[in-house]
Scaffold this active site. Structure first.
Site, PDB file in Angstrom:
ATOM      1  N   ASP A   9       0.790  -1.244   0.000  1.00  0.00           N
ATOM      2  CA  ASP A   9       0.000   0.000   0.000  1.00  0.00           C
ATOM      3  C   ASP A   9       0.822   1.295   0.000  1.00  0.00           C
ATOM      4  OD1 ASP A   9      -1.864  -2.010   0.323  1.00  0.00           O
ATOM      5  OD2 ASP A   9      -2.918  -1.086   1.988  1.00  0.00           O
ATOM      6  N   LYS A 104      -7.231  -4.835  -3.300  1.00  0.00           N
ATOM      7  CA  LYS A 104      -8.092  -5.316  -2.205  1.00  0.00           C
ATOM      8  C   LYS A 104      -9.036  -4.215  -1.741  1.00  0.00           C
ATOM      9  CE  LYS A 104      -4.349  -4.148   1.012  1.00  0.00           C
ATOM     10  NZ  LYS A 104      -4.918  -3.073   1.811  1.00  0.00           N
ATOM     11  N   CYS A 146      -2.195  -2.324   7.623  1.00  0.00           N
ATOM     12  CA  CYS A 146      -2.092  -3.255   6.490  1.00  0.00           C
ATOM     13  C   CYS A 146      -0.798  -4.061   6.485  1.00  0.00           C
ATOM     14  CB  CYS A 146      -2.300  -2.504   5.180  1.00  0.00           C
ATOM     15  SG  CYS A 146      -4.020  -1.958   5.028  1.00  0.00           S
TER      16      CYS A 146
HETATM   17  C1  VGL Z   1      -4.575   1.212   5.897  1.00  0.00           C
HETATM   18  C2  VGL Z   1      -5.897   2.316   7.386  1.00  0.00           C
HETATM   19  C3  VGL Z   1      -6.976   2.179   6.571  1.00  0.00           C
HETATM   20  C4  VGL Z   1      -3.217   0.685   5.545  1.00  0.00           C
HETATM   21  C5  VGL Z   1      -5.646   1.068   5.061  1.00  0.00           C
HETATM   22  O1  VGL Z   1      -2.901   0.564   4.335  1.00  0.00           O
HETATM   23  O2  VGL Z   1      -2.473   0.354   6.475  1.00  0.00           O
HETATM   24  N1  VGL Z   1      -4.724   1.826   7.059  1.00  0.00           N
HETATM   25  N2  VGL Z   1      -6.842   1.549   5.416  1.00  0.00           N
END
Ligand code: VGL
Length: 191
Positions: A9, A104, A146
């Site tokens: 991410d 995802k 994540c």
């Molecule tokens: C994430 C918070 C909400 C991440 C994703 O990628 O860690 N954190 N959505």
């Protein structure tokens, strides 16, 4: 033994200037970009990955994962919405020589990269197994969400798992240190 790098991410919305900015996100993107540069140039000093994959948060309508009044623990400002610049990889992540990208979270929260799928529909675990991968190194954003979920699922799926701690950034100091302890406890090697 076959080792893969999993980059979690590293997207605009999770870096400075994004809608869910994590402090240090852009620097992490730069460090991972540097690693990928040396790796793709086959620099003898680069780690011996045979494969590099990435995951991306890829939201259309993830329900109560988004909130106008987020608690930054279970609910979040809208982020990584499909078709927006916030969903794209951060430009510091350069190059992006990924063998596959796993998306995802279209219609529900999906913290773990192992919930993602490649364009051909394969899951991360099946795809890695198909490549005979045995070891994974995990890095990216956010350590306490994540990255944590991805590393824990990597262990559950039987991969020998390490976390590249310097190439991760967390949302909050407390949840980041408890996530590191939990990962270590689960058998993740912290590097
Ligand atoms: C994430 C918070 C909400 C991440 C994703 O990628 O860690 N954190 N959505």
């Amino acid at each position: 033994m076959k080792r893969a790098l999993i980059v979690v991410d590293v997207q605009n919305d999770f870096c400075e200037g994004g809608s869910l900015a994590v402090t240090g996100g852009a620097e992490v993107a730069h460090k991972i970009g540097d690693l990928l540069h040396h790796w793709s140039q086959k620099d003898p000093k680069a780690p011996d990955y045979e494969i590099a994959v990435a995951t991306r948060d890829h939201h259309v309508d993830p329900g109560d994962h988004f909130s106008d009044d987020p608690d930054f623990e279970h609910s979040w400002p809208a982020h990584c919405v499909v078709g927006t610049d916030g969903e794209a990889f951060h430009p510091n992540l350069d190059p992006q020589p990924f063998d596959a990208i796993f998306l995802k979270g279209e219609h529900a929260a999906a913290y773990s990269g192992f919930e993602g799928t490649a364009p051909d529909g394969s899951s991360l675990a099946d795809w890695l197994r198909g490549q005979q991968v045995t070891h994974v190194d995990v890095c990216g954003i956010a350590t306490d969400y994540c990255v944590r979920a991805t590393a824990l699922d990597a262990v559950k799926n039987g991969f020998d798992t390490a976390l590249l701690e310097e190439m991760c950034a967390g949302v909050a100091p407390e949840s980041t240190s408890s996530a590191l302890a939990e990962m270590r406890q689960a058998g993740v090697t912290l590097r």
